[in-house]
Motif scaffolding. Structure first.
Motif, PDB file in Angstrom:
ATOM      1  N   GLY A  38       0.746  -1.155  -0.095  1.00  0.00           N
ATOM      2  CA  GLY A  38       0.064  -0.092   0.047  1.00  0.00           C
ATOM      3  C   GLY A  38       0.821   1.285   0.099  1.00  0.00           C
ATOM      4  O   GLY A  38       2.077   1.053  -0.327  1.00  0.00           O
ATOM      5  N   TYR A  39       0.181   2.572   0.406  1.00  0.00           N
ATOM      6  CA  TYR A  39       1.123   3.655   0.287  1.00  0.00           C
ATOM      7  C   TYR A  39       2.423   3.528   1.419  1.00  0.00           C
ATOM      8  O   TYR A  39       3.269   4.039   1.020  1.00  0.00           O
ATOM      9  CB  TYR A  39       0.250   4.745   0.818  1.00  0.00           C
ATOM     10  N   THR A  40       2.279   3.027   2.344  1.00  0.00           N
ATOM     11  CA  THR A  40       3.093   2.722   3.450  1.00  0.00           C
ATOM     12  C   THR A  40       4.326   2.202   2.825  1.00  0.00           C
ATOM     13  O   THR A  40       5.545   2.626   2.550  1.00  0.00           O
ATOM     14  CB  THR A  40       2.763   2.396   4.670  1.00  0.00           C
ATOM     15  N   TRP A  65      -3.958  -3.201  -3.455  1.00  0.00           N
ATOM     16  CA  TRP A  65      -5.176  -3.944  -3.274  1.00  0.00           C
ATOM     17  C   TRP A  65      -5.791  -3.709  -1.952  1.00  0.00           C
ATOM     18  O   TRP A  65      -7.115  -3.721  -1.836  1.00  0.00           O
ATOM     19  CB  TRP A  65      -4.613  -5.690  -3.353  1.00  0.00           C
ATOM     20  N   GLY A  66      -5.296  -3.326  -0.868  1.00  0.00           N
ATOM     21  CA  GLY A  66      -5.764  -2.884   0.445  1.00  0.00           C
ATOM     22  C   GLY A  66      -6.389  -1.367   0.444  1.00  0.00           C
ATOM     23  O   GLY A  66      -6.963  -1.020  -0.634  1.00  0.00           O
ATOM     24  N   ARG A  70      -8.738   1.570  -2.438  1.00  0.00           N
ATOM     25  CA  ARG A  70     -10.108   1.603  -2.053  1.00  0.00           C
ATOM     26  C   ARG A  70     -10.550   2.759  -1.436  1.00  0.00           C
ATOM     27  O   ARG A  70     -11.903   3.119  -1.040  1.00  0.00           O
ATOM     28  CB  ARG A  70     -10.672   0.471  -1.198  1.00  0.00           C
ATOM     29  N   ASN A  71      -9.757   3.789  -0.982  1.00  0.00           N
ATOM     30  CA  ASN A  71     -10.031   4.805  -0.108  1.00  0.00           C
ATOM     31  C   ASN A  71     -10.619   5.897  -0.957  1.00  0.00           C
ATOM     32  O   ASN A  71     -11.109   6.030  -2.083  1.00  0.00           O
ATOM     33  CB  ASN A  71      -8.961   5.342   0.433  1.00  0.00           C
ATOM     34  N   GLY A  72     -11.051   7.189  -0.272  1.00  0.00           N
ATOM     35  CA  GLY A  72     -11.688   8.191  -0.999  1.00  0.00           C
ATOM     36  C   GLY A  72     -10.932   9.020  -1.620  1.00  0.00           C
ATOM     37  O   GLY A  72     -11.442  10.133  -2.070  1.00  0.00           O
ATOM     38  N   GLY A  73      -9.513   8.827  -1.806  1.00  0.00           N
ATOM     39  CA  GLY A  73      -8.471   9.821  -2.397  1.00  0.00           C
ATOM     40  C   GLY A  73      -8.583  11.119  -1.712  1.00  0.00           C
ATOM     41  O   GLY A  73      -8.083  12.056  -2.535  1.00  0.00           O
ATOM     42  N   GLN A  74      -8.930  11.431  -0.554  1.00  0.00           N
ATOM     43  CA  GLN A  74      -9.007  12.564  -0.107  1.00  0.00           C
ATOM     44  C   GLN A  74      -7.192  12.773   0.511  1.00  0.00           C
ATOM     45  O   GLN A  74      -7.125  12.084   1.510  1.00  0.00           O
ATOM     46  CB  GLN A  74      -9.978  13.057   1.085  1.00  0.00           C
ATOM     47  N   ASN A 238      -1.123  -2.745   7.662  1.00  0.00           N
ATOM     48  CA  ASN A 238      -2.007  -1.793   8.350  1.00  0.00           C
ATOM     49  C   ASN A 238      -3.375  -2.424   8.529  1.00  0.00           C
ATOM     50  O   ASN A 238      -3.246  -3.701   9.368  1.00  0.00           O
ATOM     51  CB  ASN A 238      -2.579  -0.590   7.277  1.00  0.00           C
ATOM     52  N   GLN A 259     -17.766   3.008   0.392  1.00  0.00           N
ATOM     53  CA  GLN A 259     -17.829   4.065  -0.512  1.00  0.00           C
ATOM     54  C   GLN A 259     -19.004   3.966  -1.449  1.00  0.00           C
ATOM     55  O   GLN A 259     -18.925   2.682  -1.797  1.00  0.00           O
ATOM     56  CB  GLN A 259     -16.376   3.987  -1.418  1.00  0.00           C
ATOM     57  N   TYR A 365      -3.710   4.502  10.749  1.00  0.00           N
ATOM     58  CA  TYR A 365      -3.913   5.742  10.210  1.00  0.00           C
ATOM     59  C   TYR A 365      -5.263   6.340  10.578  1.00  0.00           C
ATOM     60  O   TYR A 365      -5.501   7.521  10.251  1.00  0.00           O
ATOM     61  CB  TYR A 365      -3.518   6.009   8.865  1.00  0.00           C
ATOM     62  N   ARG A 368      -7.033   8.230   7.979  1.00  0.00           N
ATOM     63  CA  ARG A 368      -6.354   9.426   7.282  1.00  0.00           C
ATOM     64  C   ARG A 368      -4.919   8.903   6.903  1.00  0.00           C
ATOM     65  O   ARG A 368      -4.162   9.828   7.131  1.00  0.00           O
ATOM     66  CB  ARG A 368      -6.174  10.453   8.664  1.00  0.00           C
ATOM     67  N   GLY A 369      -4.852   7.937   5.923  1.00  0.00           N
ATOM     68  CA  GLY A 369      -3.641   7.336   5.657  1.00  0.00           C
ATOM     69  C   GLY A 369      -3.278   7.797   4.193  1.00  0.00           C
ATOM     70  O   GLY A 369      -2.103   7.660   3.769  1.00  0.00           O
TER      71      GLY A 369
HETATM   72  C1  LIG Z   1     -13.118   2.942   2.223  1.00  0.00           C
HETATM   73  C2  LIG Z   1     -11.808   3.714   2.821  1.00  0.00           C
HETATM   74  C3  LIG Z   1     -11.872   5.153   2.774  1.00  0.00           C
HETATM   75  C4  LIG Z   1     -10.883   5.789   2.922  1.00  0.00           C
HETATM   76  N1  LIG Z   1     -10.583   7.133   2.743  1.00  0.00           N
HETATM   77  C5  LIG Z   1      -9.598   7.709   2.842  1.00  0.00           C
HETATM   78  C6  LIG Z   1      -9.391   9.273   2.549  1.00  0.00           C
HETATM   79  O1  LIG Z   1     -10.162   9.763   1.784  1.00  0.00           O
HETATM   80  N2  LIG Z   1      -8.309   9.867   2.899  1.00  0.00           N
HETATM   81  C7  LIG Z   1      -7.397   9.258   3.765  1.00  0.00           C
HETATM   82  O2  LIG Z   1      -6.387   9.886   4.136  1.00  0.00           O
HETATM   83  N3  LIG Z   1      -7.460   7.997   3.963  1.00  0.00           N
HETATM   84  C8  LIG Z   1      -8.314   7.350   3.619  1.00  0.00           C
HETATM   85  N4  LIG Z   1      -8.583   6.122   4.060  1.00  0.00           N
HETATM   86  C9  LIG Z   1      -7.414   5.378   4.754  1.00  0.00           C
HETATM   87  C10 LIG Z   1      -6.254   4.877   3.909  1.00  0.00           C
HETATM   88  O3  LIG Z   1      -6.854   4.336   2.472  1.00  0.00           O
HETATM   89  C11 LIG Z   1      -5.335   4.180   4.528  1.00  0.00           C
HETATM   90  O4  LIG Z   1      -4.874   4.580   5.698  1.00  0.00           O
HETATM   91  C12 LIG Z   1      -3.883   3.885   3.638  1.00  0.00           C
HETATM   92  O5  LIG Z   1      -4.152   3.382   2.492  1.00  0.00           O
HETATM   93  C13 LIG Z   1      -3.060   2.757   4.502  1.00  0.00           C
HETATM   94  O6  LIG Z   1      -1.921   2.544   3.428  1.00  0.00           O
HETATM   95  P1  LIG Z   1      -1.351   1.042   4.116  1.00  0.00           P
HETATM   96  O7  LIG Z   1      -0.215   0.839   2.939  1.00  0.00           O
HETATM   97  O8  LIG Z   1      -0.543   1.333   5.233  1.00  0.00           O
HETATM   98  O9  LIG Z   1      -2.293   0.031   4.098  1.00  0.00           O
HETATM   99  P2  LIG Z   1      -2.990  -0.688   2.967  1.00  0.00           P
HETATM  100  O10 LIG Z   1      -3.265   0.153   1.708  1.00  0.00           O
HETATM  101  O11 LIG Z   1      -4.144  -1.105   3.588  1.00  0.00           O
HETATM  102  O12 LIG Z   1      -2.111  -1.981   2.500  1.00  0.00           O
HETATM  103  C14 LIG Z   1      -1.811  -3.031   3.235  1.00  0.00           C
HETATM  104  C15 LIG Z   1      -1.318  -4.197   2.292  1.00  0.00           C
HETATM  105  O13 LIG Z   1      -0.647  -5.258   2.983  1.00  0.00           O
HETATM  106  C16 LIG Z   1      -0.810  -6.420   2.298  1.00  0.00           C
HETATM  107  N5  LIG Z   1      -0.645  -7.491   3.115  1.00  0.00           N
HETATM  108  C17 LIG Z   1      -1.137  -7.870   4.300  1.00  0.00           C
HETATM  109  N6  LIG Z   1      -0.746  -8.811   5.010  1.00  0.00           N
HETATM  110  C18 LIG Z   1       0.492  -9.371   4.258  1.00  0.00           C
HETATM  111  C19 LIG Z   1       1.230 -10.566   4.235  1.00  0.00           C
HETATM  112  N7  LIG Z   1       1.213 -11.211   5.175  1.00  0.00           N
HETATM  113  N8  LIG Z   1       1.899 -10.556   2.984  1.00  0.00           N
HETATM  114  C20 LIG Z   1       2.105  -9.513   2.090  1.00  0.00           C
HETATM  115  N9  LIG Z   1       0.995  -8.710   2.207  1.00  0.00           N
HETATM  116  C21 LIG Z   1       0.370  -8.452   2.877  1.00  0.00           C
HETATM  117  C22 LIG Z   1      -2.301  -6.181   1.979  1.00  0.00           C
HETATM  118  O14 LIG Z   1      -2.624  -7.268   0.883  1.00  0.00           O
HETATM  119  C23 LIG Z   1      -2.535  -4.892   1.437  1.00  0.00           C
HETATM  120  O15 LIG Z   1      -2.248  -4.598   0.197  1.00  0.00           O
HETATM  121  C24 LIG Z   1      -9.647   5.153   3.610  1.00  0.00           C
HETATM  122  C25 LIG Z   1      -9.733   3.820   3.992  1.00  0.00           C
HETATM  123  C26 LIG Z   1     -10.819   3.067   3.398  1.00  0.00           C
HETATM  124  C27 LIG Z   1     -10.848   1.591   3.593  1.00  0.00           C
END
Ligand SMILES: Cc1cc2nc3c(=O)[nH]c(=O)nc-3n(C[C@H](O)[C@H](O)[C@H](O)COP(=O)(O)OP(=O)(O)OC[C@H]3O[C@@H](n4cnc5c(N)ncnc54)[C@H](O)[C@@H]3O)c2cc1C
Length: 427
Positions: A38-40, A65-66, A70-74, A238, A259, A365, A368-369
């Motif tokens: 994901g973004y992190t 994929w996570g 799927r988020n709101g893109g804000q 996350n 959403q 997050y 707010r991620g």
């Molecule tokens: C519906 C929705 C709306 C949102 N709207 C907003 C918004 O508008 N503005 C905002 O700031 N934030 C929003 N957020 C929050 C934001 O999307 C998240 O905080 C951010 O995307 C988190 O990024 P991440 O990389 O930490 O985690 P994620 O993007 O969730 O990525 C985690 C990844 O880890 C992978 N994974 C897990 N376990 C394993 C493993 N064992 N091995 C390999 N891969 C694994 C998963 O498949 C996944 O792809 C929203 C979230 C959702 C769900």
């Protein structure tokens, strides 16, 4: 929890294509292994690769994929706390770090988009936090005043100004944060992956990390068809965190947010609604946030449940809310509904933790991620590099399991019912 497919979302239907990310095959060496694309994880990989480190990202499904796809893109700068609360919570020095780091998070997103020419419909017209009742104005004004005193580009909106910018009745004021904006979130995630690959990181889709162990002074991360050996590992999963590392899953509460998106609004309707292109979150206790996409669809998010099975019901509730906003919207057809997991923490702050020597996690997050996950990826990369003078620092805290984590479903349902009731009573 059974996960709804990414393909149902508006973003999957309109995103730029993913770069090729073949699954990991065989045993590879890296400086840093990253679990989760994901973004992190992707922002960390990009930063590491730009610094010349070998970064290998393992993703169970595909990049974005996570929640990141799927988020709101804000794109929202800052955290859910007021600046003075952050200073009180962390103390002066660490509070300042958290404040500066989160304040710069939206800048970092737009900087990366520009530097790596990421095609993701990015627009930076600002983010509005709007009060839906007069009782919500005071906390908004307090936050606005604190941010203005720190010199951030924020503006107070009187009721008529808020209504004009939002294009909907009912709002009684708010504040505009010029640092914020919108992106096509899946395109942004895929663009980060492409940029990281261009800088020689490797990103492996279809490669779930199934085991993590110390071996001969290095970490070894296993997947079904291979393994990465690395000095440092970053866990960036996350809301999708599993049991790869004991206790990490229990440090957050995964909650589904939903959403819905309309079909492209007619010209007149699109011109009247959010005419200047801002994104909005309002002050309902059951959070409600919306924006338009590049084709003029209204994209609205909200709700929350611990169970994927509740998503259709939550989406139906959201559609009803949109239709009740104005007579014009009452007839508007919907084209998409989807959901994903956010990770909540008890203190509503993101957590950066060193779990063991050379093993770091960044997550939590609280919805707010988009900006903050990008930022924590950058911070994690600097930790992994051992940067002497990192550009941003976020305070590290020890891993803390949430007590009675097994009862989280009940807790989320209870909280949701309580918030819904308060929203009704305060209407
Ligand atoms: C519906 C929705 C709306 C949102 N709207 C907003 C918004 O508008 N503005 C905002 O700031 N934030 C929003 N957020 C929050 C934001 O999307 C998240 O905080 C951010 O995307 C988190 O990024 P991440 O990389 O930490 O985690 P994620 O993007 O969730 O990525 C985690 C990844 O880890 C992978 N994974 C897990 N376990 C394993 C493993 N064992 N091995 C390999 N891969 C694994 C998963 O498949 C996944 O792809 C929203 C979230 C959702 C769900």
């Amino acid at each position: 929890m059974t996960e709804p497919p990414l393909q149902r979302s508006l973003w999957a239907a309109t995103a730029s294509p993913s770069p090729p990310c073949p699954p990991l095959a065989g045993e590879v060496e890296a400086d840093v292994a990253i679990v989760g694309a994901g973004y992190t994880g992707l922002s960390a990989a990009l930063r590491l690769a730009e610094a010349g480190a070998r970064a290998a990202v393992l993703e169970a499904h595909e990049p974005g994929w996570g929640a990141s796809g799927r988020n709101g893109g804000q794109v929202i700068a800052g955290l859910k706390h007021d600046p003075d609360e952050l200073l009180a919570l962390y103390g002066a020095e660490a509070g300042r770090q958290a404040l500066d780091c989160s304040a710069a998070a939206a800048d970092l997103v737009f900087e990366l988009i520009e530097r790596h020419a990421i095609a993701c419909d990015a627009q930076r017209q600002g983010w509005i936090q709007a009060a839906h009742r007069t009782g919500s104005l005071a906390p908004l004004r307090r936050r606005y005043q604190q941010l203005a005193a720190l010199g951030h580009p924020v503006e107070w909106l009187e009721a008529d100004q808020a209504r004009a910018l939002i294009g909907l009745p009912g709002y009684v004021g708010g504040w505009l944060d010029r640092r914020g904006g919108v992106v096509q979130p899946l395109s942004y995630a895929r663009g980060l992956a492409r940029a990281a690959l261009t800088k020689s990181a490797t990103v492996h889709a279809g490669s779930p990390a199934t085991r993590l162990a110390r071996q001969d002074g290095r970490w070894r991360v296993e997947t079904p068809a291979g393994a990465v050996r690395a000095a440092t590992v970053l866990l960036t999963s996350n809301g999708y965190t599993d049991d790869l590392w004991p206790g990490l899953r229990q440090s957050v509460i995964p909650v589904y947010s939903v959403q819905v998106a309309t079909q492209p609004l007619g010209h007149n309707l699109a011109r009247g609604l959010l005419p200047s292109g801002q994104a909005v979150s309002d002050t309902h206790r059951l959070l409600w946030y919306f924006r338009k996409d590049a084709a003029g669809r209204l994209v609205m998010g909200g709700g929350g449940s611990a169970y994927a099975r509740d998503l259709p019901r939550l989406a139906a509730g959201l559609r009803r809310r949109v239709q009740g906003l104005s007579p014009e919207l009452a007839e508007v057809p919907f084209a998409f509904a989807w959901g994903g997991r956010v990770a909540l923490t008890r203190d509503h702050l993101p957590h950066l933790s060193e779990l063991a020597p050379g093993l770091w996690a960044g997550l939590g997050y609280n919805g707010r991620g988009v900006a903050m996950a990008t930022m924590l990826g950058h911070v994690l990369a600097d930790r992994a590099l051992g940067s002497v003078r990192p550009r941003f620092v976020f305070p590290a805290t020890p891993l803390r399991r949430i007590p009675l984590h097994g009862l989280r479903g009940l807790a989320v349902s209870g909280m949701r019912a309580y918030y819904r009731l308060r929203d009704r009573l305060e209407r």
